[in-house]
Motif scaffolding. Structure first.
Motif, PDB file in Angstrom:
ATOM      1  N   ASP A 128       0.801  -1.228   0.000  1.00  0.00           N
ATOM      2  CA  ASP A 128       0.000   0.000   0.000  1.00  0.00           C
ATOM      3  C   ASP A 128       0.830   1.273   0.000  1.00  0.00           C
ATOM      4  N   VAL A 129       2.030   1.211   0.557  1.00  0.00           N
ATOM      5  CA  VAL A 129       2.883   2.399   0.630  1.00  0.00           C
ATOM      6  C   VAL A 129       3.988   2.363  -0.420  1.00  0.00           C
ATOM      7  N   LEU A 130       4.664   1.225  -0.522  1.00  0.00           N
ATOM      8  CA  LEU A 130       5.803   1.135  -1.426  1.00  0.00           C
ATOM      9  C   LEU A 130       5.429   0.668  -2.829  1.00  0.00           C
ATOM     10  N   GLY A 131       4.224   0.154  -2.989  1.00  0.00           N
ATOM     11  CA  GLY A 131       3.769  -0.263  -4.306  1.00  0.00           C
ATOM     12  C   GLY A 131       4.440  -1.497  -4.858  1.00  0.00           C
ATOM     13  N   CYS A 132       4.818  -2.424  -3.982  1.00  0.00           N
ATOM     14  CA  CYS A 132       5.471  -3.648  -4.444  1.00  0.00           C
ATOM     15  C   CYS A 132       4.524  -4.478  -5.312  1.00  0.00           C
ATOM     16  N   LEU A 133       5.099  -5.125  -6.304  1.00  0.00           N
ATOM     17  CA  LEU A 133       4.322  -6.035  -7.154  1.00  0.00           C
ATOM     18  C   LEU A 133       4.164  -7.403  -6.500  1.00  0.00           C
ATOM     19  N   ALA A 134       5.131  -7.774  -5.679  1.00  0.00           N
ATOM     20  CA  ALA A 134       5.081  -9.060  -4.983  1.00  0.00           C
ATOM     21  C   ALA A 134       5.992  -9.000  -3.770  1.00  0.00           C
ATOM     22  N   VAL A 135       5.673  -9.829  -2.782  1.00  0.00           N
ATOM     23  CA  VAL A 135       6.491  -9.971  -1.578  1.00  0.00           C
ATOM     24  C   VAL A 135       6.786 -11.451  -1.389  1.00  0.00           C
ATOM     25  N   GLU A 136       8.052 -11.777  -1.195  1.00  0.00           N
ATOM     26  CA  GLU A 136       8.468 -13.158  -1.002  1.00  0.00           C
ATOM     27  C   GLU A 136       8.600 -13.512   0.472  1.00  0.00           C
ATOM     28  N   ARG A 152      -0.522 -20.657   5.486  1.00  0.00           N
ATOM     29  CA  ARG A 152      -1.753 -20.194   6.142  1.00  0.00           C
ATOM     30  C   ARG A 152      -2.044 -18.731   5.806  1.00  0.00           C
ATOM     31  N   LEU A 153      -0.998 -17.959   5.520  1.00  0.00           N
ATOM     32  CA  LEU A 153      -1.186 -16.558   5.114  1.00  0.00           C
ATOM     33  C   LEU A 153      -1.864 -16.441   3.750  1.00  0.00           C
ATOM     34  N   GLY A 154      -1.794 -17.498   2.960  1.00  0.00           N
ATOM     35  CA  GLY A 154      -2.300 -17.425   1.603  1.00  0.00           C
ATOM     36  C   GLY A 154      -1.205 -17.275   0.570  1.00  0.00           C
ATOM     37  N   ALA A 155       0.060 -17.325   1.011  1.00  0.00           N
ATOM     38  CA  ALA A 155       1.173 -17.258   0.070  1.00  0.00           C
ATOM     39  C   ALA A 155       1.235 -18.548  -0.748  1.00  0.00           C
ATOM     40  N   ARG A 156       1.687 -18.420  -1.977  1.00  0.00           N
ATOM     41  CA  ARG A 156       1.785 -19.572  -2.872  1.00  0.00           C
ATOM     42  C   ARG A 156       3.241 -19.967  -3.072  1.00  0.00           C
ATOM     43  N   ILE A 180       3.403 -13.550  -2.274  1.00  0.00           N
ATOM     44  CA  ILE A 180       2.073 -12.951  -2.335  1.00  0.00           C
ATOM     45  C   ILE A 180       2.178 -11.834  -3.352  1.00  0.00           C
ATOM     46  N   THR A 181       1.281 -11.799  -4.321  1.00  0.00           N
ATOM     47  CA  THR A 181       1.317 -10.759  -5.341  1.00  0.00           C
ATOM     48  C   THR A 181       0.330  -9.651  -4.996  1.00  0.00           C
ATOM     49  N   ALA A 182       0.509  -8.511  -5.645  1.00  0.00           N
ATOM     50  CA  ALA A 182      -0.359  -7.361  -5.362  1.00  0.00           C
ATOM     51  C   ALA A 182      -1.844  -7.681  -5.548  1.00  0.00           C
ATOM     52  N   PRO A 183      -2.254  -8.398  -6.619  1.00  0.00           N
ATOM     53  CA  PRO A 183      -3.681  -8.728  -6.744  1.00  0.00           C
ATOM     54  C   PRO A 183      -4.197  -9.638  -5.643  1.00  0.00           C
ATOM     55  N   GLU A 184      -3.305 -10.431  -5.017  1.00  0.00           N
ATOM     56  CA  GLU A 184      -3.714 -11.332  -3.941  1.00  0.00           C
ATOM     57  C   GLU A 184      -3.775 -10.634  -2.584  1.00  0.00           C
ATOM     58  N   TRP A 185      -3.158  -9.462  -2.484  1.00  0.00           N
ATOM     59  CA  TRP A 185      -3.036  -8.787  -1.205  1.00  0.00           C
ATOM     60  C   TRP A 185      -4.381  -8.467  -0.543  1.00  0.00           C
ATOM     61  N   ALA A 187      -7.198 -10.049  -0.428  1.00  0.00           N
ATOM     62  CA  ALA A 187      -7.739 -11.242   0.229  1.00  0.00           C
ATOM     63  C   ALA A 187      -6.884 -11.633   1.433  1.00  0.00           C
ATOM     64  N   VAL A 188      -5.568 -11.540   1.294  1.00  0.00           N
ATOM     65  CA  VAL A 188      -4.676 -11.852   2.408  1.00  0.00           C
ATOM     66  C   VAL A 188      -4.889 -10.848   3.543  1.00  0.00           C
ATOM     67  N   GLN A 189      -5.038  -9.589   3.200  1.00  0.00           N
ATOM     68  CA  GLN A 189      -5.279  -8.551   4.200  1.00  0.00           C
ATOM     69  C   GLN A 189      -6.563  -8.831   4.981  1.00  0.00           C
ATOM     70  N   ALA A 190      -7.626  -9.195   4.276  1.00  0.00           N
ATOM     71  CA  ALA A 190      -8.893  -9.497   4.935  1.00  0.00           C
ATOM     72  C   ALA A 190      -8.757 -10.696   5.868  1.00  0.00           C
ATOM     73  N   LEU A 191      -7.986 -11.703   5.443  1.00  0.00           N
ATOM     74  CA  LEU A 191      -7.756 -12.886   6.268  1.00  0.00           C
ATOM     75  C   LEU A 191      -7.031 -12.519   7.559  1.00  0.00           C
ATOM     76  N   LEU A 192      -5.961 -11.744   7.431  1.00  0.00           N
ATOM     77  CA  LEU A 192      -5.180 -11.364   8.608  1.00  0.00           C
ATOM     78  C   LEU A 192      -5.996 -10.490   9.557  1.00  0.00           C
ATOM     79  N   ARG A 193      -6.753  -9.570   9.001  1.00  0.00           N
ATOM     80  CA  ARG A 193      -7.594  -8.715   9.846  1.00  0.00           C
ATOM     81  C   ARG A 193      -8.663  -9.535  10.559  1.00  0.00           C
ATOM     82  N   GLY A 194      -9.183 -10.557   9.893  1.00  0.00           N
ATOM     83  CA  GLY A 194     -10.171 -11.426  10.525  1.00  0.00           C
ATOM     84  C   GLY A 194      -9.586 -12.167  11.708  1.00  0.00           C
ATOM     85  N   TRP A 195      -8.359 -12.668  11.558  1.00  0.00           N
ATOM     86  CA  TRP A 195      -7.699 -13.349  12.678  1.00  0.00           C
ATOM     87  C   TRP A 195      -7.481 -12.397  13.840  1.00  0.00           C
TER      88      TRP A 195
END
Length: 206
Positions: A128-136, A152-156, A180-185, A187-195
């Motif tokens: 959201d801040v740095l605009g990364c395309l993906a995070v490993e 469990r985070l949703g990383a592939r 985790i790629t930017a388009p997947e973020w 859904a991953v964000q919603a998962l983490l916030r839910g936990w």
């Protein structure tokens, strides 16, 4: 975006954790934290011993000056106790892209909301801040606890780097590379916030 902007110091704060720029002033507290579980004795990962903490801190700060790492001290909230280290590493400012790694936590805070919130803060800053395309995220192929946590985070799983590193005990490490790629973020964000919302409801402390 320049390497210096991607590796620029920043404080990331939440309810359970604060990630603050690593400094040599953190070394005594980090040495105490790593004794919680004697983490440096784990064969499948590379965690500094209390005696090596200054050297490891200086190594990370040197990589930060070179623009390839952004290291943090992990602070448990609300106690303010330093409980570990984490970092953005292998920073590629051109893409941009980075890895979250070189992470360890005192045993007493493992499997708590602290790690969940730390990942939420780091991923949010990256996307959201740095605009990364993906995070490993990477781990030893035999580190099943770490692999389950990453999955469990949703990383592939992108693949396995075979014979990637020589460990301190002389064994050869195969490294699992997840991302985790930017388009997947979202859904991953919603998962983490839910936990975290579930943890808030039961009053779990980090």
């Amino acid at each position: 975006m320049t390497a210096s902007s991607l590796a620029g110091p920043v404080i990331l704060s939440g309810r359970y954790v604060r990630l603050e720029p690593l400094s040599v002033a953190h070394v005594p507290a980090l040495a105490d934290a790593v004794r919680d579980g004697e983490l440096w004795k784990l064969w499948y990962t590379a965690i500094p011993s209390p005696d090596d903490m200054m050297t490891e801190t200086e190594r990370r700060l040197d990589l930060q000056r070179r623009g390839s790492m952004l290291p943090f001290a992990v602070v448990s909230m609300p106690s303010g106790r330093i409980v570990g280290m984490t970092s953005f590493m292998n920073i590629d400012a051109v893409t941009p892209r980075a890895e979250i790694g070189s992470t360890w936590y005192a045993r007493s805070v493992q499997r708590t909301p602290l790690n969940t919130e730390a990942k939420l803060l780091l991923l949010g800053h990256a996307f959201d801040v740095l605009g990364c395309l993906a995070v490993e995220l990477r781990t030893h192929v035999l580190n099943q606890q770490s692999r389950r946590a990453i999955e469990r985070l949703g990383a592939r799983l992108d693949g396995i780097l075979r014979h990637h590193q020589v460990m301190r005990n002389g064994t050869i490490r195969d490294t699992c590379v997840y991302s985790i790629t930017a388009p997947e973020w979202p859904a991953v964000q919603a998962l983490l916030r839910g936990w975290l919302d579930a943890a808030d409801q039961v009053g779990v402390a980090g």
